[in-house]
Enzyme design. Structure first.
Site, PDB file in Angstrom:
ATOM      1  N   ILE A  20       0.720  -1.103   0.086  1.00  0.00           N
ATOM      2  CA  ILE A  20      -0.083  -0.074   0.090  1.00  0.00           C
ATOM      3  C   ILE A  20       0.905   1.250   0.103  1.00  0.00           C
ATOM      4  O   ILE A  20       0.580   2.086  -0.731  1.00  0.00           O
ATOM      5  CB  ILE A  20      -0.988   0.167   1.394  1.00  0.00           C
ATOM      6  CG1 ILE A  20      -1.992  -1.207   1.183  1.00  0.00           C
ATOM      7  CG2 ILE A  20      -1.745   1.236   1.333  1.00  0.00           C
ATOM      8  CD1 ILE A  20      -2.540  -1.451   2.492  1.00  0.00           C
ATOM      9  N   ASP A  36      10.198   2.455   7.258  1.00  0.00           N
ATOM     10  CA  ASP A  36       9.668   1.090   7.450  1.00  0.00           C
ATOM     11  C   ASP A  36      10.952   0.082   7.879  1.00  0.00           C
ATOM     12  O   ASP A  36      11.848   0.055   7.230  1.00  0.00           O
ATOM     13  CB  ASP A  36       9.181   0.524   5.965  1.00  0.00           C
ATOM     14  CG  ASP A  36       8.518  -0.988   6.394  1.00  0.00           C
ATOM     15  OD1 ASP A  36       8.889  -1.700   7.048  1.00  0.00           O
ATOM     16  OD2 ASP A  36       7.381  -1.141   5.718  1.00  0.00           O
ATOM     17  N   ARG A  47      -5.074   0.309  10.786  1.00  0.00           N
ATOM     18  CA  ARG A  47      -5.598  -0.475  11.644  1.00  0.00           C
ATOM     19  C   ARG A  47      -5.910   0.503  12.671  1.00  0.00           C
ATOM     20  O   ARG A  47      -5.289   1.354  13.265  1.00  0.00           O
ATOM     21  CB  ARG A  47      -5.092  -1.735  12.250  1.00  0.00           C
ATOM     22  CG  ARG A  47      -4.882  -2.817  11.163  1.00  0.00           C
ATOM     23  CD  ARG A  47      -6.160  -3.497  11.212  1.00  0.00           C
ATOM     24  NE  ARG A  47      -6.406  -4.480  10.329  1.00  0.00           N
ATOM     25  CZ  ARG A  47      -6.763  -4.608   9.135  1.00  0.00           C
ATOM     26  NH1 ARG A  47      -7.115  -3.445   8.658  1.00  0.00           N
ATOM     27  NH2 ARG A  47      -6.960  -5.574   8.234  1.00  0.00           N
ATOM     28  N   ASP A 101     -10.074   6.042   8.802  1.00  0.00           N
ATOM     29  CA  ASP A 101     -11.007   4.950   8.228  1.00  0.00           C
ATOM     30  C   ASP A 101     -11.112   3.982   9.309  1.00  0.00           C
ATOM     31  O   ASP A 101     -12.099   3.131   9.137  1.00  0.00           O
ATOM     32  CB  ASP A 101     -10.288   4.589   6.772  1.00  0.00           C
ATOM     33  CG  ASP A 101     -11.217   3.392   6.370  1.00  0.00           C
ATOM     34  OD1 ASP A 101     -12.504   3.843   6.137  1.00  0.00           O
ATOM     35  OD2 ASP A 101     -10.750   2.261   5.564  1.00  0.00           O
ATOM     36  N   GLU A 113     -14.875  -0.301  16.715  1.00  0.00           N
ATOM     37  CA  GLU A 113     -15.930  -0.208  15.464  1.00  0.00           C
ATOM     38  C   GLU A 113     -17.052  -1.058  15.541  1.00  0.00           C
ATOM     39  O   GLU A 113     -17.123  -2.197  16.072  1.00  0.00           O
ATOM     40  CB  GLU A 113     -15.130  -0.617  14.149  1.00  0.00           C
ATOM     41  CG  GLU A 113     -13.725   0.071  14.078  1.00  0.00           C
ATOM     42  CD  GLU A 113     -12.903  -0.262  12.641  1.00  0.00           C
ATOM     43  OE1 GLU A 113     -13.307  -1.060  12.052  1.00  0.00           O
ATOM     44  OE2 GLU A 113     -11.933   0.271  12.489  1.00  0.00           O
ATOM     45  N   HIS A 160     -14.192   2.287   7.972  1.00  0.00           N
ATOM     46  CA  HIS A 160     -13.360   1.165   7.362  1.00  0.00           C
ATOM     47  C   HIS A 160     -13.678   0.871   5.773  1.00  0.00           C
ATOM     48  O   HIS A 160     -14.007  -0.360   5.815  1.00  0.00           O
ATOM     49  CB  HIS A 160     -13.790   0.059   8.447  1.00  0.00           C
ATOM     50  CG  HIS A 160     -12.367  -0.886   8.494  1.00  0.00           C
ATOM     51  ND1 HIS A 160     -12.002  -1.511   9.455  1.00  0.00           N
ATOM     52  CD2 HIS A 160     -11.484  -1.333   7.617  1.00  0.00           C
ATOM     53  CE1 HIS A 160     -10.699  -2.177   9.412  1.00  0.00           C
ATOM     54  NE2 HIS A 160     -10.659  -1.997   8.064  1.00  0.00           N
ATOM     55  N   GLY A 197     -11.351   0.902   3.442  1.00  0.00           N
ATOM     56  CA  GLY A 197     -10.198   0.743   2.772  1.00  0.00           C
ATOM     57  C   GLY A 197     -10.176  -0.161   1.570  1.00  0.00           C
ATOM     58  O   GLY A 197      -9.601   0.043   0.330  1.00  0.00           O
TER      59      GLY A 197
HETATM   60  C1  9EZ Z   1       7.121  -1.253  13.562  1.00  0.00           C
HETATM   61  C2  9EZ Z   1       6.920  -0.852  11.999  1.00  0.00           C
HETATM   62  C3  9EZ Z   1       6.659   0.432  11.826  1.00  0.00           C
HETATM   63  C4  9EZ Z   1       6.586  -1.934  11.200  1.00  0.00           C
HETATM   64  C5  9EZ Z   1       6.545  -1.692   9.646  1.00  0.00           C
HETATM   65  C6  9EZ Z   1       6.137  -2.841   9.074  1.00  0.00           C
HETATM   66  C7  9EZ Z   1       5.423  -5.143  10.032  1.00  0.00           C
HETATM   67  N1  9EZ Z   1       5.852  -3.646  10.164  1.00  0.00           N
HETATM   68  N2  9EZ Z   1       5.977  -3.086  11.355  1.00  0.00           N
HETATM   69  C8  9EZ Z   1       7.618  -0.313  14.151  1.00  0.00           C
HETATM   70  N3  9EZ Z   1       6.183  -3.381   7.754  1.00  0.00           N
HETATM   71  C9  9EZ Z   1       7.012   1.245  12.648  1.00  0.00           C
HETATM   72  C10 9EZ Z   1       7.415   0.918  13.958  1.00  0.00           C
END
Ligand code: 9EZ
Length: 315
Positions: free
Chosen positions: A150, A169, A230, A254, A259, A278, A280
């Site tokens: 995404i 990430d 989420r 969203d 919910e 929600h 998305g």
């Molecule tokens: C973890 C993450 C982002 C994160 C990114 C992804 C599974 N995962 N977890 C800690 N792809 C920010 C802080």
């Protein structure tokens, strides 16, 4: 062999199971006790987000081999219990990524140009121009938390409207993030630099509550926050405080801690919040994509033992 479809699934997916010679039962909205009866004699269970695949349900299954989630999130499946029971769990990652990315982009436009408040005002007979002066996206910094399927598509969309795209990430290397269309940055840099910060990570122990008073305070003053990932990644009480103080100029949600959102939620009283229920993955295209993908993957597994996008590995 028998397939039970316990959440609504696009007809194209149902047809694939039938064409492959499976017996198919579609029965949605079952109570847990009904489902425990219905699972008997079922080899493949197809779910979306409503059916709860609990240890209790799995204990009632007799010939179940595979649970297929039409979509990505598996918050509603007890994966360790499935593994212990020898049941493989698979999802269809990527099939609704475009839908989610486009919704996030839509929320970014809605925030920047006050589309929701403008709509409400006009319908109430108001013609608010001064209050609804907007911001252009061109030249602004789009921060993307999570550079998976995404995040990658959103990076393209942001680039298309001439935003500067930065991404964080911890599961991708700097080179991978670059190849996915964003300048790789640290989390603190993402918070400090983004004019619009959009969240595209799963909910995990590391991401639950990641946006709280402390992290919201590290964001650029007057930035916008978008969560189409989420509920619970953003602490709603803290977001309300940040909207009230003006630290955050606006937010788009969203997904929510609870919910459907309770009608008395403090969030709903903020003029600077835009929201959707929600939605998305809720496009015609994505629902067909996930239905076709889950039907093909499950048929293949039940016929050949070959598992695509399995999230566990029972012995
Ligand atoms: C973890 C993450 C982002 C994160 C990114 C992804 C599974 N995962 N977890 C800690 N792809 C920010 C802080």
């Amino acid at each position: 062999m028998k397939i039970l479809i316990s959440d609504p699934l696009a007809a194209q997916g149902v047809q694939i199971f039938k064409d492959q010679g499976f017996e198919v039962e579609v029965k949605t909205g079952m109570k847990p006790d009904e489902l425990k009866q219905a699972i008997k004699g079922v080899h493949g269970l197809v779910i979306r987000s409503a059916t709860k695949v609990t240890a209790d349900l799995l204990a009632a299954a007799d010939v179940l081999k595979v649970v297929g989630r039409a979509g990505t999130g598996l918050d509603n499946v007890d994966i360790p219990a499935a593994t212990a029971k020898g049941v493989i769990v698979m999802n269809t990652p990527g099939q609704n990524s475009n839908a989610a990315a486009e919704l996030a982009m839509g929320h970014i436009f809605a925030l920047a140009r006050h589309i929701a408040r403008g709509t409400r005002g006009v319908k109430e007979g108001k013609w608010e121009k001064k209050q609804l002066r907007g911001t252009e996206l061109k030249g602004k910094t789009l921060g993307i938390l999570g550079m998976g399927n995404i995040g990658r598509i959103l990076a393209e969309l942001g680039t298309g409207v001439k935003m500067k795209v930065i991404g964080y990430d911890p599961y991708f290397s700097a080179e991978d993030i670059k190849a996915r269309g964003a300048e790789p940055v640290s989390l603190d840099e993402l918070l400090a630099r983004a004019d619009f910060l959009s969240i595209h990570v799963p909910k995990t122990k590391e991401t639950a509550g990641l946006f709280n008073a402390a992290t919201l305070a590290k964001m650029k003053k007057g930035a916008y926050l978008i969560n189409c990932a989420r509920g619970g990644i953003v602490k709603e009480e803290d977001l309300c405080d940040a909207l009230t103080s003006g630290q955050i100029a606006g937010a788009a949600l969203d997904v929510f801690e609870v919910e459907p959102v309770p009608a008395d939620s403090r969030l709903l009283f903020s003029d600077d919040l835009v929201c959707t229920p929600h939605l998305g993955a809720n496009t015609h295209e994505a629902q067909v994509n996930v239905a076709v993908a889950v039907a093909n993957q499950m048929s293949k597994y039940l016929k050949t033992g070959e598992a695509e996008f399995a999230v566990n590995a029972p012995k």
